[in-house]
Design a protein around this motif. Structure first.
Motif, PDB file in Angstrom:
ATOM      1  N   ARG A 201       0.829  -1.207   0.000  1.00 15.85           N
ATOM      2  CA  ARG A 201       0.000   0.000   0.000  1.00 15.85           C
ATOM      3  C   ARG A 201       0.864   1.258   0.000  1.00 15.85           C
ATOM      4  NH1 ARG A 201      -5.232  -0.936   3.871  1.00 15.85           N
ATOM      5  NH2 ARG A 201      -5.554   1.240   3.241  1.00 15.85           N
ATOM      6  N   GLY A 202       2.017   1.198   0.640  1.00 15.42           N
ATOM      7  CA  GLY A 202       2.936   2.323   0.574  1.00 15.42           C
ATOM      8  C   GLY A 202       3.434   2.548  -0.853  1.00 15.42           C
ATOM      9  N   ARG A 205       0.747   4.144  -2.983  1.00 14.97           N
ATOM     10  CA  ARG A 205       0.656   5.596  -2.804  1.00 14.97           C
ATOM     11  C   ARG A 205       1.724   6.326  -3.618  1.00 14.97           C
ATOM     12  NH1 ARG A 205       0.077   3.779   2.616  1.00 14.97           N
ATOM     13  NH2 ARG A 205      -2.034   4.133   3.421  1.00 14.97           N
ATOM     14  N   ARG A 206       2.909   5.742  -3.721  1.00 12.56           N
ATOM     15  CA  ARG A 206       4.032   6.424  -4.378  1.00 12.56           C
ATOM     16  C   ARG A 206       4.062   6.220  -5.885  1.00 12.56           C
ATOM     17  NH1 ARG A 206       6.175   4.950   0.714  1.00 12.56           N
ATOM     18  NH2 ARG A 206       6.652   2.814   0.051  1.00 12.56           N
ATOM     19  N   LYS A 213       1.015   2.264 -11.193  1.00 10.15           N
ATOM     20  CA  LYS A 213      -0.169   2.296 -10.329  1.00 10.15           C
ATOM     21  C   LYS A 213      -1.010   1.042 -10.538  1.00 10.15           C
ATOM     22  CE  LYS A 213      -2.598   4.995  -7.432  1.00 10.15           C
ATOM     23  NZ  LYS A 213      -2.048   5.761  -6.292  1.00 10.15           N
ATOM     24  N   ASP A 246      -7.166   5.075   1.361  1.00 11.23           N
ATOM     25  CA  ASP A 246      -7.308   6.523   1.447  1.00 11.23           C
ATOM     26  C   ASP A 246      -7.153   7.182   0.070  1.00 11.23           C
ATOM     27  OD1 ASP A 246      -4.537   6.674   0.892  1.00 11.23           O
ATOM     28  OD2 ASP A 246      -4.028   6.688   3.016  1.00 11.23           O
ATOM     29  N   GLU A 247      -7.275   8.492   0.057  1.00 10.75           N
ATOM     30  CA  GLU A 247      -7.247   9.237  -1.199  1.00 10.75           C
ATOM     31  C   GLU A 247      -5.932   9.061  -1.952  1.00 10.75           C
ATOM     32  OE1 GLU A 247      -7.012  13.905  -2.342  1.00 10.75           O
ATOM     33  OE2 GLU A 247      -8.764  13.326  -1.155  1.00 10.75           O
ATOM     34  N   ALA A 248      -4.819   9.060  -1.230  1.00  4.65           N
ATOM     35  CA  ALA A 248      -3.513   8.925  -1.889  1.00  4.65           C
ATOM     36  C   ALA A 248      -3.388   7.566  -2.571  1.00  4.65           C
ATOM     37  CB  ALA A 248      -2.395   9.116  -0.868  1.00  4.65           C
ATOM     38  N   GLU A 249      -3.993   6.547  -1.988  1.00  7.86           N
ATOM     39  CA  GLU A 249      -3.898   5.214  -2.581  1.00  7.86           C
ATOM     40  C   GLU A 249      -4.727   5.102  -3.849  1.00  7.86           C
ATOM     41  OE1 GLU A 249      -3.199   2.181   1.091  1.00  7.86           O
ATOM     42  OE2 GLU A 249      -4.958   3.474   1.244  1.00  7.86           O
ATOM     43  N   ARG A 250      -5.870   5.764  -3.904  1.00  7.41           N
ATOM     44  CA  ARG A 250      -6.710   5.638  -5.092  1.00  7.41           C
ATOM     45  C   ARG A 250      -6.467   6.745  -6.123  1.00  7.41           C
ATOM     46  NH1 ARG A 250     -10.504   6.544  -0.803  1.00  7.41           N
ATOM     47  NH2 ARG A 250     -11.181   8.717  -0.714  1.00  7.41           N
ATOM     48  N   SER A 251      -5.696   7.765  -5.782  1.00  7.45           N
ATOM     49  CA  SER A 251      -5.518   8.911  -6.670  1.00  7.45           C
ATOM     50  C   SER A 251      -4.694   8.571  -7.910  1.00  7.45           C
ATOM     51  CB  SER A 251      -4.831  10.051  -5.908  1.00  7.45           C
ATOM     52  OG  SER A 251      -4.533  11.116  -6.795  1.00  7.45           O
ATOM     53  N   GLN A 308     -10.004  10.483  -7.121  1.00 12.55           N
ATOM     54  CA  GLN A 308      -9.739  10.780  -5.719  1.00 12.55           C
ATOM     55  C   GLN A 308     -10.982  10.713  -4.845  1.00 12.55           C
ATOM     56  OE1 GLN A 308      -7.987  14.625  -6.467  1.00 12.55           O
ATOM     57  NE2 GLN A 308      -5.899  13.818  -6.474  1.00 12.55           N
TER      58      GLN A 308
END
Length: 417
Positions: A201-202, A205-206, A213, A246-251, A308
């Motif tokens: 998951r980290g 996000r990156r 992705k 969270d938002e960063a994971e799906r963005s 997001q």
């Protein structure tokens, strides 16, 4: 004489009018503030990224460090790019010795039909080779690197990291854990899968390109599927509770900015490329590069914003979104055609990441189910993230599923029971 002068004057006015019209037709427009901002945000971060270099050398042969091969490959591309234009396609990666890519029936994808049966029945006889062990260890080492960022600008010829080895590394870890679970080490296996999910998951996000992705989303998906399988097979305790995505994971903001940068570089390079006279005239008459870039950002931005949104809002908005479209101009006919070829429908990409929350909720609820098929009352205990209050359901294959927007029937929002 007056008639002749009037004719000449009228002719002069007509020529000036035509010239003014031609000038107006050929005039490009300045980059919009939104396009400029997106291009600036897509610029490559010059700081080092050990994770990106490491991933680019993940397949290094035994005895060579992944960082060394990754740095060699990136330097080779940068050296070639320094003397070639964006439209050149002649780059070839250095030919080097690499690890053998794991092959065979045990390297099937768990979401594919019959793969699970193959893995459960065949893993007992599997013996990990030295190269496979090395790849598995490198996979785990990569997951723990927390500075991933793409170090190359978007380009049609920029080399991609060896993602197939990354996916194979996860499969090797899975096979190892499956053997351990069959040997009665369920608690340790659950702890390892929990840690892998946290690290994946980290990296999700990156991930700053679309391909990265999607690959990380698929690997997160497979981790949760394996947890469901091992638990329902009685090989592992109930899955641990994990936080919502969270938002960063799906963005898709960074990945779409990278895609947009590649499109913009293409439009800027086309008029400067080596073209025949006919091609030059066609581009001069029908292509406005900056107008095309401005039109493109009006499509990419809403897609990024859509990705997001929380699942319930996403489901509502994505159904109302029209098919891919952008601002077209009659003065940019070639640009309109090229935009139609370059721009994809990114809704499905956003959905793939959004579906992870659906899988998480299904996984978290498995511990509440008894053996066999769940009852209607038990299905109502699962709260659909896309349509709050709507229960889970069983599909024709007996999988536990959530309904969702867009695609149907591909098992993307299902876990095996």
């Amino acid at each position: 004489m007056n008639l002749r002068r009037a004719a000449l004057f009228g002719g002069g006015i007509l020529v000036l009018t035509l010239l003014a019209g031609a000038s107006a037709w050929l005039q490009d427009e300045p980059l919009s503030a939104d396009a400029q901002a997106w291009l600036e945000q897509a610029q490559v971060d010059k700081r080092q990224s050990r994770a990106y270099v490491f991933l680019n050398g993940l397949d290094a042969a035994p005895g060579q460090a992944p960082e060394a091969l990754g740095a060699e490959r990136l330097q080779a591309y940068r050296s070639w790019r320094s003397s070639h234009g964006p439209m050149d396609e002649g780059f070839t990666e250095p030919v080097v010795a690499t690890l053998a890519l794991p092959q065979g029936p045990l390297f099937c994808a768990i979401e594919k039909e019959d793969c699970l049966t193959t893995l459960l029945s065949g893993v007992s006889g599997w013996v990990e080779t030295d190269e496979q062990r090395l790849l598995r260890e490198r996979y785990w080492q990569f997951l723990q690197l927390d500075d991933y960022r793409t170090l190359l600008e978007a380009s049609i010829v920029a080399p991609l990291p060896p993602h197939r080895y990354l996916v194979s590394g996860q499969q090797l870890l899975t096979l190892q854990l499956l053997k351990a679970a069959k040997a009665g080490e369920g608690e340790q296996v659950r702890a390892r899968l929990d840690e892998e999910l946290h690290l994946l998951r980290g990296q999700l996000r990156r991930a700053d390109t679309l391909i990265a992705k999607m690959i990380m989303a698929r690997m997160v998906d497979r981790n949760m599927r394996w947890q469901a399988v091992l638990y329902r097979q009685g090989l592992m305790p109930a899955p641990s509770s994990v936080p919502a995505f969270d938002e960063a994971e799906r963005s898709l903001l960074k990945p779409l900015q990278h895609e947009f940068q590649g499109m913009a570089l293409l439009f800027e390079a086309l008029p400067k490329a080596e073209n025949s006279l006919g091609e030059w005239l066609m581009l001069r008459w029908g292509l406005r590069p900056q107008m095309s870039i401005n039109a493109g950002v009006t499509f990419y931005q809403p897609m990024a914003e859509l990705s997001q949104l929380p699942p319930a809002e996403f489901a509502r908005e994505v159904q109302q979104l029209p098919d891919p479209q952008w601002q077209k101009s009659r003065r940019n006919p070639v640009g309109n055609v090229l935009l139609g070829l370059a721009i994809q429908d990114f809704r499905d990409y956003a959905l793939r990441v959004q579906d992870l929350e659906a899988l998480r909720r299904l996984l978290q609820g498995l511990a509440q189910l008894s053996e066999g098929s769940p009852s209607a009352e038990q299905l109502r205990a699962f709260d659909n993230p896309y349509y709050p209050g709507q229960p889970a359901q069983l599909d024709e294959r007996g999988q536990l599923c959530f309904a969702g927007p867009l695609r149907e029937g591909d098992g993307a929002r299902c876990l095996p029971l």
